[in-house]
Design a protein around this motif. Structure first.
Motif, PDB file in Angstrom:
ATOM      1  N   ILE B  15     -28.668 -25.788 -28.833  1.00  0.00           N
ATOM      2  CA  ILE B  15     -28.652 -27.204 -28.325  1.00  0.00           C
ATOM      3  C   ILE B  15     -27.504 -27.383 -26.831  1.00  0.00           C
ATOM      4  CG2 ILE B  15     -26.799 -29.108 -28.951  1.00  0.00           C
ATOM      5  CD1 ILE B  15     -27.334 -28.261 -31.915  1.00  0.00           C
ATOM      6  N   LYS B  16     -26.872 -26.737 -26.641  1.00  0.00           N
ATOM      7  CA  LYS B  16     -25.967 -26.526 -25.555  1.00  0.00           C
ATOM      8  C   LYS B  16     -26.899 -26.191 -24.173  1.00  0.00           C
ATOM      9  CE  LYS B  16     -22.461 -26.759 -28.348  1.00  0.00           C
ATOM     10  NZ  LYS B  16     -23.041 -27.096 -29.732  1.00  0.00           N
ATOM     11  N   PHE B  17     -27.700 -25.500 -24.322  1.00  0.00           N
ATOM     12  CA  PHE B  17     -28.782 -25.196 -23.313  1.00  0.00           C
ATOM     13  C   PHE B  17     -29.738 -26.629 -22.904  1.00  0.00           C
ATOM     14  CE2 PHE B  17     -28.399 -20.912 -21.924  1.00  0.00           C
ATOM     15  CZ  PHE B  17     -28.194 -20.941 -20.638  1.00  0.00           C
ATOM     16  N   GLY B  18     -30.185 -26.902 -24.135  1.00  0.00           N
ATOM     17  CA  GLY B  18     -31.007 -27.946 -23.909  1.00  0.00           C
ATOM     18  C   GLY B  18     -30.402 -29.182 -23.089  1.00  0.00           C
ATOM     19  N   THR B  19     -29.177 -29.444 -23.680  1.00  0.00           N
ATOM     20  CA  THR B  19     -28.330 -30.456 -23.159  1.00  0.00           C
ATOM     21  C   THR B  19     -27.963 -30.407 -21.699  1.00  0.00           C
ATOM     22  OG1 THR B  19     -27.072 -30.996 -25.210  1.00  0.00           O
ATOM     23  CG2 THR B  19     -25.997 -31.633 -23.176  1.00  0.00           C
ATOM     24  N   LEU B  20     -27.613 -29.179 -21.227  1.00  0.00           N
ATOM     25  CA  LEU B  20     -27.148 -28.932 -20.072  1.00  0.00           C
ATOM     26  C   LEU B  20     -28.461 -29.105 -19.114  1.00  0.00           C
ATOM     27  CD1 LEU B  20     -25.225 -26.049 -18.217  1.00  0.00           C
ATOM     28  CD2 LEU B  20     -27.605 -26.529 -17.604  1.00  0.00           C
ATOM     29  N   TYR B  21     -29.488 -28.652 -19.560  1.00  0.00           N
ATOM     30  CA  TYR B  21     -30.656 -28.826 -18.485  1.00  0.00           C
ATOM     31  C   TYR B  21     -31.168 -30.228 -18.349  1.00  0.00           C
ATOM     32  CZ  TYR B  21     -34.623 -27.003 -16.225  1.00  0.00           C
ATOM     33  OH  TYR B  21     -35.792 -26.797 -15.090  1.00  0.00           O
ATOM     34  N   HIS B  22     -31.310 -31.028 -19.527  1.00  0.00           N
ATOM     35  CA  HIS B  22     -31.901 -32.232 -19.473  1.00  0.00           C
ATOM     36  C   HIS B  22     -30.883 -33.434 -19.110  1.00  0.00           C
ATOM     37  CE1 HIS B  22     -36.001 -31.002 -20.027  1.00  0.00           C
ATOM     38  NE2 HIS B  22     -35.627 -29.862 -20.785  1.00  0.00           N
ATOM     39  N   GLN B  23     -29.638 -33.145 -19.275  1.00  0.00           N
ATOM     40  CA  GLN B  23     -28.668 -34.238 -18.825  1.00  0.00           C
ATOM     41  C   GLN B  23     -28.743 -34.009 -17.268  1.00  0.00           C
ATOM     42  OE1 GLN B  23     -26.622 -36.311 -20.585  1.00  0.00           O
ATOM     43  NE2 GLN B  23     -26.836 -37.214 -18.483  1.00  0.00           N
ATOM     44  N   PHE B  24     -29.064 -32.945 -16.704  1.00  0.00           N
ATOM     45  CA  PHE B  24     -28.703 -32.897 -15.173  1.00  0.00           C
ATOM     46  C   PHE B  24     -29.819 -32.585 -14.428  1.00  0.00           C
ATOM     47  CE2 PHE B  24     -24.584 -31.820 -17.223  1.00  0.00           C
ATOM     48  CZ  PHE B  24     -23.726 -32.783 -16.567  1.00  0.00           C
ATOM     49  N   ALA B  25     -30.986 -32.156 -15.060  1.00  0.00           N
ATOM     50  CA  ALA B  25     -32.108 -32.177 -14.176  1.00  0.00           C
ATOM     51  C   ALA B  25     -32.405 -33.516 -13.516  1.00  0.00           C
ATOM     52  CB  ALA B  25     -33.201 -31.903 -15.301  1.00  0.00           C
ATOM     53  N   GLY B  26     -32.772 -33.352 -12.253  1.00  0.00           N
ATOM     54  CA  GLY B  26     -33.191 -34.739 -11.360  1.00  0.00           C
ATOM     55  C   GLY B  26     -32.084 -35.159 -10.760  1.00  0.00           C
ATOM     56  N   THR B  27     -30.859 -34.602 -10.761  1.00  0.00           N
ATOM     57  CA  THR B  27     -29.560 -34.859 -10.104  1.00  0.00           C
ATOM     58  C   THR B  27     -29.868 -34.641  -8.665  1.00  0.00           C
ATOM     59  OG1 THR B  27     -28.015 -34.494 -11.845  1.00  0.00           O
ATOM     60  CG2 THR B  27     -27.128 -34.714  -9.928  1.00  0.00           C
ATOM     61  N   PRO B  28     -29.586 -35.562  -7.648  1.00  0.00           N
ATOM     62  CA  PRO B  28     -29.624 -34.936  -6.318  1.00  0.00           C
ATOM     63  C   PRO B  28     -28.536 -34.042  -5.817  1.00  0.00           C
ATOM     64  CG  PRO B  28     -29.607 -37.515  -6.635  1.00  0.00           C
ATOM     65  CD  PRO B  28     -29.149 -36.877  -7.880  1.00  0.00           C
ATOM     66  N   VAL B  29     -29.161 -32.916  -5.263  1.00  0.00           N
ATOM     67  CA  VAL B  29     -28.306 -31.915  -4.976  1.00  0.00           C
ATOM     68  C   VAL B  29     -28.643 -31.229  -3.553  1.00  0.00           C
ATOM     69  CG1 VAL B  29     -29.827 -30.124  -6.084  1.00  0.00           C
ATOM     70  CG2 VAL B  29     -27.195 -29.786  -5.853  1.00  0.00           C
ATOM     71  N   SER B  30     -27.241 -31.115  -2.860  1.00  0.00           N
ATOM     72  CA  SER B  30     -27.672 -30.354  -1.539  1.00  0.00           C
ATOM     73  C   SER B  30     -26.393 -29.297  -1.527  1.00  0.00           C
ATOM     74  CB  SER B  30     -27.089 -31.236  -0.540  1.00  0.00           C
ATOM     75  OG  SER B  30     -25.738 -31.895  -0.899  1.00  0.00           O
ATOM     76  N   PRO B  31     -26.465 -28.504  -0.591  1.00  0.00           N
ATOM     77  CA  PRO B  31     -25.564 -27.286  -0.637  1.00  0.00           C
ATOM     78  C   PRO B  31     -24.041 -28.089  -0.703  1.00  0.00           C
ATOM     79  CG  PRO B  31     -27.331 -26.884   1.154  1.00  0.00           C
ATOM     80  CD  PRO B  31     -27.641 -28.440   0.387  1.00  0.00           C
ATOM     81  N   ASP B  32     -23.961 -29.320   0.041  1.00  0.00           N
ATOM     82  CA  ASP B  32     -22.610 -29.675   0.196  1.00  0.00           C
ATOM     83  C   ASP B  32     -22.209 -30.308  -1.239  1.00  0.00           C
ATOM     84  OD1 ASP B  32     -22.465 -29.305   3.016  1.00  0.00           O
ATOM     85  OD2 ASP B  32     -22.774 -31.441   3.289  1.00  0.00           O
ATOM     86  N   SER B  33     -22.980 -30.486  -2.085  1.00  0.00           N
ATOM     87  CA  SER B  33     -22.533 -31.064  -3.436  1.00  0.00           C
ATOM     88  C   SER B  33     -22.704 -30.065  -4.521  1.00  0.00           C
ATOM     89  CB  SER B  33     -23.324 -32.354  -3.684  1.00  0.00           C
ATOM     90  OG  SER B  33     -24.597 -32.099  -4.113  1.00  0.00           O
ATOM     91  N   ALA B  34     -23.301 -28.754  -4.061  1.00  0.00           N
ATOM     92  CA  ALA B  34     -23.434 -27.940  -5.240  1.00  0.00           C
ATOM     93  C   ALA B  34     -22.368 -27.698  -6.094  1.00  0.00           C
ATOM     94  CB  ALA B  34     -23.967 -26.804  -4.598  1.00  0.00           C
ATOM     95  N   ALA B  35     -21.075 -27.459  -5.296  1.00  0.00           N
ATOM     96  CA  ALA B  35     -19.849 -26.945  -6.050  1.00  0.00           C
ATOM     97  C   ALA B  35     -19.404 -27.824  -6.935  1.00  0.00           C
ATOM     98  CB  ALA B  35     -18.899 -26.793  -4.929  1.00  0.00           C
TER      99      ALA B  35
END
Lengths: 115, 115, 115, 115
Positions: B15-35
């Motif tokens: 459950i936790k893995f499916g949650t993590l992946y599909h909650q956040f997949a698609g989030t705009p990310v760059s080196p500056d916002s990775a952390a």
């Protein structure tokens, strides 16, 4: 130690539930769009490995009650509005799972594990 | 039959893995916002029941390579850009899981189950 | 200063596009599930205020080409696989918008604003 | 007709709001994880084109009140728990927007458009 096939099957079942919930939580939903959302959720998750069958039931009565008490004529999908059953098949193990409200919490649970 | 504690622990881990992946997949990310994204993903999932520890590593080298080949200076988060480790504790059972690329597929797997 | 009706109409149009993209990005999709996802996306967004019409076209050829080159038999929904048109009606202003690939970037744009 | 720069700027502002809301709605959130989520949401959306500044405020009092009335010790992020301000800069036009509750509805609105 490494997981058994039954344990790995249960892990796979959990992935599907987390995916289904968090991919679609927040989707605008109304009685008119409930049927298309049910079908899309089921077919999307059935794409995932080992996922044989998904049934999604948007609880239109619960949704209608909520809409009657608020200003907007749609809601964001959340666990109160949906019941789900899934069947996972992994290396000869069948896992049956469901999600339904347990008091105020949308509980995902394993119903049956069978070799 | 009902799941054993080990099987239920593996279900919770999934459950936790499916949650993590599909909650956040698609989030705009760059080196500056990775952390900040790494930290928010970990802390969000650690809220869930039985989830003791989550480590998220955005693969900044892989991300930078992708950005060098495209027009936009950010990407949408997907499995290629992230590695995850989690520890689930359920009724005395500890499940360790991870996600990393297996060829071209972001494979979520149980690393260890221990009573 | 406050927005004009035309400006507010364009703001509303943008909300619908951001919603559609980021609600559904990451959804597992295959040629078999494309039709149900198209319909659910359109009907979900049509629930939102001022949104008169949404058309979603999953590009099954592009999707099939991608699947032919990878190990899994489904993909995660992203801008490469979908074209969208929407019509927003706000206080007498009609805004027509679309999303399609512009090189490697899924460009959302206003096609027409009419009082 | 084609949008003016001001109208296009408002469209861009709307995209960012729809993105922010529907990317992160449903994220497990607690008082302990609120700060990391605020920062990740802001930095993620600031990656998008023309988005100069995003401020996200998780309303920890509202969240704490909700948690006091329910069984779980975290909630799913939704509009009741968050206020957002954004500044978009597009071709010399500055658009200021915010989201806050308007009665029971999380209203996204344009506060100011300036050339």
């Amino acid at each position: 130690m490494d997981p058994t096939d039954r344990e790995a099957a249960c892990f796979e079942a959990g992935i599907k539930f987390g995916t289904l919930y968090h991919q679609f939580a927040g989707t605008p939903v109304s009685p008119d769009s409930a049927a298309s959302l049910e079908r899309a959720m089921a077919e999307a998750i059935e794409n995932q490995p080992f996922c044989e069958s998904v049934t999604v039931d948007v609880l239109e009565d619960v949704l209608a009650d909520e809409l009657a008490e608020q200003s907007a004529d749609y809601a964001e999908l959340t666990g109160r509005f949906v019941e789900v059953e899934m069947r996972i098949e992994y290396e000869g193990t069948t896992v049956r799972t469901r999600m339904a409200m347990d008091g105020d919490y949308p509980l995902m649970e394993v119903v049956d594990v069978a070799d």
